[in-house]
Design an enzyme around this catalytic site. Sequence first.
Site, PDB file in Angstrom:
ATOM      1  N   HIS A 136     -15.544 -35.203 -59.865  1.00  0.00           N
ATOM      2  CA  HIS A 136     -14.252 -36.268 -59.664  1.00  0.00           C
ATOM      3  C   HIS A 136     -13.015 -35.634 -59.641  1.00  0.00           C
ATOM      4  O   HIS A 136     -12.175 -36.119 -59.003  1.00  0.00           O
ATOM      5  CB  HIS A 136     -14.505 -37.474 -60.658  1.00  0.00           C
ATOM      6  N   ASP A 190     -21.805 -35.939 -61.884  1.00  0.00           N
ATOM      7  CA  ASP A 190     -20.163 -35.367 -61.941  1.00  0.00           C
ATOM      8  C   ASP A 190     -20.143 -34.107 -62.209  1.00  0.00           C
ATOM      9  O   ASP A 190     -19.645 -33.810 -63.303  1.00  0.00           O
ATOM     10  CB  ASP A 190     -19.617 -36.331 -62.816  1.00  0.00           C
ATOM     11  N   ASP A 214     -12.373 -38.447 -79.473  1.00  0.00           N
ATOM     12  CA  ASP A 214     -12.987 -38.694 -78.030  1.00  0.00           C
ATOM     13  C   ASP A 214     -12.100 -37.424 -77.387  1.00  0.00           C
ATOM     14  O   ASP A 214     -11.176 -37.034 -77.690  1.00  0.00           O
ATOM     15  CB  ASP A 214     -12.612 -39.986 -77.634  1.00  0.00           C
ATOM     16  N   GLN A 244      -7.863 -38.836 -70.868  1.00  0.00           N
ATOM     17  CA  GLN A 244      -7.381 -38.186 -69.519  1.00  0.00           C
ATOM     18  C   GLN A 244      -6.739 -36.994 -69.358  1.00  0.00           C
ATOM     19  O   GLN A 244      -5.982 -36.700 -70.328  1.00  0.00           O
ATOM     20  CB  GLN A 244      -6.227 -39.405 -68.955  1.00  0.00           C
ATOM     21  N   GLY A 245      -7.182 -36.000 -68.581  1.00  0.00           N
ATOM     22  CA  GLY A 245      -6.647 -34.608 -68.332  1.00  0.00           C
ATOM     23  C   GLY A 245      -7.632 -33.722 -68.962  1.00  0.00           C
ATOM     24  O   GLY A 245      -7.760 -32.515 -68.689  1.00  0.00           O
ATOM     25  N   ASP A 246      -8.627 -34.289 -69.876  1.00  0.00           N
ATOM     26  CA  ASP A 246      -9.774 -33.218 -70.462  1.00  0.00           C
ATOM     27  C   ASP A 246     -10.412 -33.186 -69.288  1.00  0.00           C
ATOM     28  O   ASP A 246     -11.678 -32.468 -69.378  1.00  0.00           O
ATOM     29  CB  ASP A 246     -10.180 -33.900 -71.689  1.00  0.00           C
ATOM     30  N   SER A 247     -10.755 -34.205 -68.359  1.00  0.00           N
ATOM     31  CA  SER A 247     -11.782 -34.213 -67.346  1.00  0.00           C
ATOM     32  C   SER A 247     -12.172 -32.673 -66.845  1.00  0.00           C
ATOM     33  O   SER A 247     -11.292 -31.929 -66.470  1.00  0.00           O
ATOM     34  CB  SER A 247     -11.532 -34.935 -66.066  1.00  0.00           C
TER      35      SER A 247
HETATM   36  C1  4AZ Z   1     -10.070 -39.481 -67.618  1.00  0.00           C
HETATM   37  O1  4AZ Z   1      -9.552 -40.347 -67.208  1.00  0.00           O
HETATM   38  C2  4AZ Z   1     -10.900 -39.616 -69.046  1.00  0.00           C
HETATM   39  N1  4AZ Z   1     -12.679 -41.204 -73.252  1.00  0.00           N
HETATM   40  C3  4AZ Z   1     -11.608 -38.600 -69.525  1.00  0.00           C
HETATM   41  C4  4AZ Z   1     -12.425 -38.955 -70.577  1.00  0.00           C
HETATM   42  C5  4AZ Z   1     -12.532 -40.253 -70.909  1.00  0.00           C
HETATM   43  C6  4AZ Z   1     -11.913 -41.292 -70.420  1.00  0.00           C
HETATM   44  C7  4AZ Z   1     -11.205 -40.901 -69.223  1.00  0.00           C
HETATM   45  C8  4AZ Z   1     -13.412 -40.420 -72.284  1.00  0.00           C
HETATM   46  O2  4AZ Z   1      -9.971 -38.434 -67.253  1.00  0.00           O
END
Ligand code: 4AZ
Length: 297
Positions: A97, A143, A234, A237-240
Amino acid sequence: MKKAIIVLLGVALGFCSAQAQELTKENFKPTGSQDYDEAVNRFLNGIEPKIVGGKKAADGAYPWQVTLLVKGIPNTHQAHFCGGSIYNSQRIVTAAHCLIGVSPNQFEVAAGTNILNQTVKRHKVARRIIHADYGKAKRFDSDIALVQLAEPMKLNDRQMAIALLTSDQEGQVYVDPNDLIVTGWGATEEGGSKVRDLREVTVPFVSAKRCTDPLSYGDRVTDKMVCAGEPQKDSCQGDSGGPLITVAPKDKVRLAGIVSWGDGCARPGKYGIYTRVRAFTGWVAACVSGAACSELK
Ligand code: 4AZ
């Protein structure tokens, strides 16, 4: 001969303009990757560029961690849009993604640093391979993507490959509530901003039974996904695209998951959802060996 010179000139001009071109509101077209487009929009709108409940990682403690950077945003911190892990000197494992709609000439990879500063070396990308089943069975299913660098990077104690979790190890690792570690430059709270220093948090593995409870995610979680986390701990966002790893001794560390999605961050019962790496070891091996591997075009 004349033709060759014209072609060469064209290539040279194209090269120069690509080098000089900074992203502007006028020249930016959304790619479709939410992480990428948000990094660009924050940059264009002058907004400062998230791991929840964790701490700053020790320098060099996670040498497989890389950052994916938007090309055309000079500031590294602003350019960061996703994480990834080094598979070998020329290949990065990340989330599909992150790279949907993003072509190889629109992003770069940097490794060997905990800090998103200006001195990082940006590696050019030759190719990106998105898994053919991405998003087919369910949103965010399969993913996973691979990035092939234009030139191999040097591997050393600051930038190292991480081995993928294999099927025989899975039973020992994916045990509720075994501890795993997730790392990244993502937000430290839901709706928060990216950070400059790499962070880590220890998260417990959560069984499919608990994660597919109707009060958690129900049937949105497939057998190609694993869940981990607890309230206040957890990814965000940005860790993806970044790594979820086993905490065994350093020489036995394995990539167990890829940060994929979740409802918000660190909400009760809403665990972080990760790509189940062990389901894709065959796919990665096939892609890397140059054999046919199923790819989303
Ligand atoms: C994101 O938006 C996202 N809590 C990454 C990880 C998590 C939620 C959102 C897990 O990239």
